[in-house]
Design a protein around this motif. Structure first.
Motif, PDB file in Angstrom:
ATOM      1  N   GLY A  17       0.791  -1.222   0.000  1.00  0.00           N
ATOM      2  CA  GLY A  17       0.000   0.000   0.000  1.00  0.00           C
ATOM      3  C   GLY A  17       0.827   1.277   0.000  1.00  0.00           C
ATOM      4  O   GLY A  17       0.391   2.286   0.525  1.00  0.00           O
ATOM      5  N   VAL A  18       2.017   1.230  -0.598  1.00  0.00           N
ATOM      6  CA  VAL A  18       2.851   2.427  -0.705  1.00  0.00           C
ATOM      7  C   VAL A  18       3.162   2.669  -2.179  1.00  0.00           C
ATOM      8  O   VAL A  18       3.040   1.773  -3.010  1.00  0.00           O
ATOM      9  CB  VAL A  18       4.169   2.306   0.107  1.00  0.00           C
ATOM     10  CG1 VAL A  18       3.880   2.140   1.590  1.00  0.00           C
ATOM     11  CG2 VAL A  18       5.017   1.153  -0.392  1.00  0.00           C
ATOM     12  N   SER A  19       3.579   3.886  -2.490  1.00  0.00           N
ATOM     13  CA  SER A  19       3.859   4.236  -3.881  1.00  0.00           C
ATOM     14  C   SER A  19       5.145   3.572  -4.371  1.00  0.00           C
ATOM     15  O   SER A  19       5.943   3.055  -3.585  1.00  0.00           O
ATOM     16  CB  SER A  19       3.994   5.752  -4.019  1.00  0.00           C
ATOM     17  OG  SER A  19       5.191   6.183  -3.391  1.00  0.00           O
ATOM     18  N   ARG A  20       5.351   3.635  -5.683  1.00  0.00           N
ATOM     19  CA  ARG A  20       6.563   3.087  -6.278  1.00  0.00           C
ATOM     20  C   ARG A  20       7.793   3.809  -5.719  1.00  0.00           C
ATOM     21  O   ARG A  20       8.786   3.173  -5.382  1.00  0.00           O
ATOM     22  CB  ARG A  20       6.518   3.245  -7.787  1.00  0.00           C
ATOM     23  CG  ARG A  20       7.808   2.804  -8.461  1.00  0.00           C
ATOM     24  CD  ARG A  20       7.812   3.112  -9.917  1.00  0.00           C
ATOM     25  NE  ARG A  20       6.735   2.370 -10.566  1.00  0.00           N
ATOM     26  CZ  ARG A  20       6.610   2.241 -11.870  1.00  0.00           C
ATOM     27  NH1 ARG A  20       7.461   2.807 -12.676  1.00  0.00           N
ATOM     28  NH2 ARG A  20       5.619   1.550 -12.373  1.00  0.00           N
ATOM     29  N   ALA A  21       7.727   5.119  -5.622  1.00  0.00           N
ATOM     30  CA  ALA A  21       8.856   5.899  -5.105  1.00  0.00           C
ATOM     31  C   ALA A  21       9.192   5.505  -3.668  1.00  0.00           C
ATOM     32  O   ALA A  21      10.358   5.363  -3.299  1.00  0.00           O
ATOM     33  CB  ALA A  21       8.559   7.390  -5.187  1.00  0.00           C
ATOM     34  N   THR A  22       8.168   5.300  -2.867  1.00  0.00           N
ATOM     35  CA  THR A  22       8.393   4.895  -1.478  1.00  0.00           C
ATOM     36  C   THR A  22       9.004   3.501  -1.423  1.00  0.00           C
ATOM     37  O   THR A  22       9.905   3.243  -0.626  1.00  0.00           O
ATOM     38  CB  THR A  22       7.080   4.939  -0.682  1.00  0.00           C
ATOM     39  OG1 THR A  22       6.566   6.280  -0.724  1.00  0.00           O
ATOM     40  CG2 THR A  22       7.276   4.521   0.761  1.00  0.00           C
ATOM     41  N   ALA A  23       8.543   2.607  -2.274  1.00  0.00           N
ATOM     42  CA  ALA A  23       9.108   1.252  -2.315  1.00  0.00           C
ATOM     43  C   ALA A  23      10.583   1.312  -2.684  1.00  0.00           C
ATOM     44  O   ALA A  23      11.408   0.628  -2.068  1.00  0.00           O
ATOM     45  CB  ALA A  23       8.337   0.384  -3.301  1.00  0.00           C
ATOM     46  N   TYR A  24      10.944   2.134  -3.660  1.00  0.00           N
ATOM     47  CA  TYR A  24      12.355   2.293  -4.032  1.00  0.00           C
ATOM     48  C   TYR A  24      13.165   2.849  -2.868  1.00  0.00           C
ATOM     49  O   TYR A  24      14.276   2.394  -2.606  1.00  0.00           O
ATOM     50  CB  TYR A  24      12.495   3.210  -5.254  1.00  0.00           C
ATOM     51  CG  TYR A  24      12.417   2.488  -6.569  1.00  0.00           C
ATOM     52  CD1 TYR A  24      13.556   2.009  -7.191  1.00  0.00           C
ATOM     53  CD2 TYR A  24      11.188   2.275  -7.194  1.00  0.00           C
ATOM     54  CE1 TYR A  24      13.494   1.346  -8.408  1.00  0.00           C
ATOM     55  CE2 TYR A  24      11.111   1.612  -8.407  1.00  0.00           C
ATOM     56  CZ  TYR A  24      12.262   1.147  -9.006  1.00  0.00           C
ATOM     57  OH  TYR A  24      12.195   0.481 -10.202  1.00  0.00           O
ATOM     58  N   ARG A  25      12.613   3.839  -2.169  1.00  0.00           N
ATOM     59  CA  ARG A  25      13.321   4.408  -1.016  1.00  0.00           C
ATOM     60  C   ARG A  25      13.511   3.364   0.076  1.00  0.00           C
ATOM     61  O   ARG A  25      14.571   3.301   0.702  1.00  0.00           O
ATOM     62  CB  ARG A  25      12.573   5.615  -0.466  1.00  0.00           C
ATOM     63  CG  ARG A  25      12.771   6.880  -1.260  1.00  0.00           C
ATOM     64  CD  ARG A  25      12.341   8.116  -0.489  1.00  0.00           C
ATOM     65  NE  ARG A  25      11.022   8.006   0.105  1.00  0.00           N
ATOM     66  CZ  ARG A  25       9.878   8.400  -0.472  1.00  0.00           C
ATOM     67  NH1 ARG A  25       9.904   8.923  -1.677  1.00  0.00           N
ATOM     68  NH2 ARG A  25       8.735   8.272   0.156  1.00  0.00           N
ATOM     69  N   TYR A  26      12.490   2.564   0.345  1.00  0.00           N
ATOM     70  CA  TYR A  26      12.600   1.533   1.386  1.00  0.00           C
ATOM     71  C   TYR A  26      13.678   0.509   1.033  1.00  0.00           C
ATOM     72  O   TYR A  26      14.460   0.101   1.897  1.00  0.00           O
ATOM     73  CB  TYR A  26      11.267   0.826   1.598  1.00  0.00           C
ATOM     74  CG  TYR A  26      10.210   1.623   2.326  1.00  0.00           C
ATOM     75  CD1 TYR A  26      10.496   2.858   2.905  1.00  0.00           C
ATOM     76  CD2 TYR A  26       8.914   1.156   2.433  1.00  0.00           C
ATOM     77  CE1 TYR A  26       9.525   3.578   3.570  1.00  0.00           C
ATOM     78  CE2 TYR A  26       7.930   1.870   3.106  1.00  0.00           C
ATOM     79  CZ  TYR A  26       8.250   3.081   3.666  1.00  0.00           C
ATOM     80  OH  TYR A  26       7.290   3.794   4.335  1.00  0.00           O
ATOM     81  N   VAL A  27      13.718   0.085  -0.225  1.00  0.00           N
ATOM     82  CA  VAL A  27      14.734  -0.882  -0.636  1.00  0.00           C
ATOM     83  C   VAL A  27      16.125  -0.261  -0.529  1.00  0.00           C
ATOM     84  O   VAL A  27      17.060  -0.885  -0.017  1.00  0.00           O
ATOM     85  CB  VAL A  27      14.463  -1.406  -2.055  1.00  0.00           C
ATOM     86  CG1 VAL A  27      15.642  -2.218  -2.573  1.00  0.00           C
ATOM     87  CG2 VAL A  27      13.196  -2.258  -2.073  1.00  0.00           C
ATOM     88  N   ALA A  28      16.274   0.985  -0.969  1.00  0.00           N
ATOM     89  CA  ALA A  28      17.569   1.667  -0.883  1.00  0.00           C
ATOM     90  C   ALA A  28      18.005   1.821   0.572  1.00  0.00           C
ATOM     91  O   ALA A  28      19.182   1.628   0.900  1.00  0.00           O
ATOM     92  CB  ALA A  28      17.493   3.029  -1.561  1.00  0.00           C
TER      93      ALA A  28
END
Length: 74
Positions: A17-28
């Motif tokens: 339930g998070v945006s693509r940008a947030t998912a990228y930030r979490y992985v980084a």
């Protein structure tokens, strides 16, 4: 999940339930946290040398010609 399955980050984010940008930030951020916990190359080589492993590409610098930390069976 991304580390085990390598899923697309957009799909991963949607599943939580998070945006693509947030998912990228979490992985980084996860990568940065894990990288900060790893030993330096110098420390890792010192540890394997202390454990008895040969880290030289030449066997002339090793006490035994095997890659095993234990002596070969008699």
């Amino acid at each position: 999940m991304w580390f085990r399955k390598g899923e697309d980050k957009a799909i991963l984010g949607a599943g939580f339930g998070v945006s693509r940008a947030t998912a990228y930030r979490y992985v980084a951020e996860a990568v940065r946290v894990l990288a900060a916990q790893t030993p330096t190359l110098h420390d890792a080589l010192q540890q394997v040398a202390a454990d008895g492993w040969c880290t030289s590409s030449s066997t002339e610098n090793c006490s035994t010609p095997t890659a095993s930390p234990r002596p070969p069976p008699a």
